[in-house]
Motif scaffolding. Sequence first.
Motif, PDB file in Angstrom:
ATOM      1  N   HIS A  15       0.842  -1.202   0.000  1.00 54.09           N
ATOM      2  CA  HIS A  15       0.000   0.000   0.000  1.00 54.09           C
ATOM      3  C   HIS A  15       0.877   1.252   0.000  1.00 54.09           C
ATOM      4  N   PHE A  16       0.676   2.122  -0.985  1.00 58.31           N
ATOM      5  CA  PHE A  16       1.576   3.243  -1.207  1.00 58.31           C
ATOM      6  C   PHE A  16       1.583   4.273  -0.078  1.00 58.31           C
ATOM      7  N   GLU A  17       0.521   4.341   0.735  1.00 60.81           N
ATOM      8  CA  GLU A  17       0.482   5.331   1.822  1.00 60.81           C
ATOM      9  C   GLU A  17       1.340   4.923   3.015  1.00 60.81           C
ATOM     10  N   GLY A  18       1.757   3.669   3.051  1.00 70.77           N
ATOM     11  CA  GLY A  18       2.624   3.225   4.134  1.00 70.77           C
ATOM     12  C   GLY A  18       1.915   2.952   5.445  1.00 70.77           C
ATOM     13  N   ASN A  19       0.594   2.762   5.398  1.00 70.77           N
ATOM     14  CA  ASN A  19      -0.147   2.513   6.640  1.00 70.77           C
ATOM     15  C   ASN A  19      -0.935   1.198   6.588  1.00 70.77           C
TER      16      ASN A  19
END
Length: 134
Positions: free
Chosen positions: A79-83
Amino acid sequence: MNLFKHSLTINKPQNMIKITNYIREDIEKSGIKDGIIVVFCPHTTAGITINENADPDVVHDLIYGFEKTYPTHDQNYRHFEGNSHAHMKSSTMGASQTLILQEGKIIFGTWQDVYFCEFDGPRNRTFYVKIMEG
């Protein structure tokens, strides 16, 4: 109206905040004595739970356990948001809780309270309380 919206400012990356007093104030404002209460979190990286209120180490241990199970940093997350960890913790915890209201009081076990669970802070968050008579 028996729908209440609340705002929280959360300053930690992960935290569990007791929200039972918000719910008790909503019960008083609603005038409803018997029914069902739904507490809902409209965020995909936070949740709502019921747990122990007597020992603050329980909150610490829950956050610790979630971090061991779903670590904040893992090189395999995509996931690109890192969460990604926060989404997993939220899904495990759940977005809502249902409570029973009897004679103007929430039916709880001896040591229970309702908590808003933040897994992707710091953030400004909201949660809703819906009180239905019956």
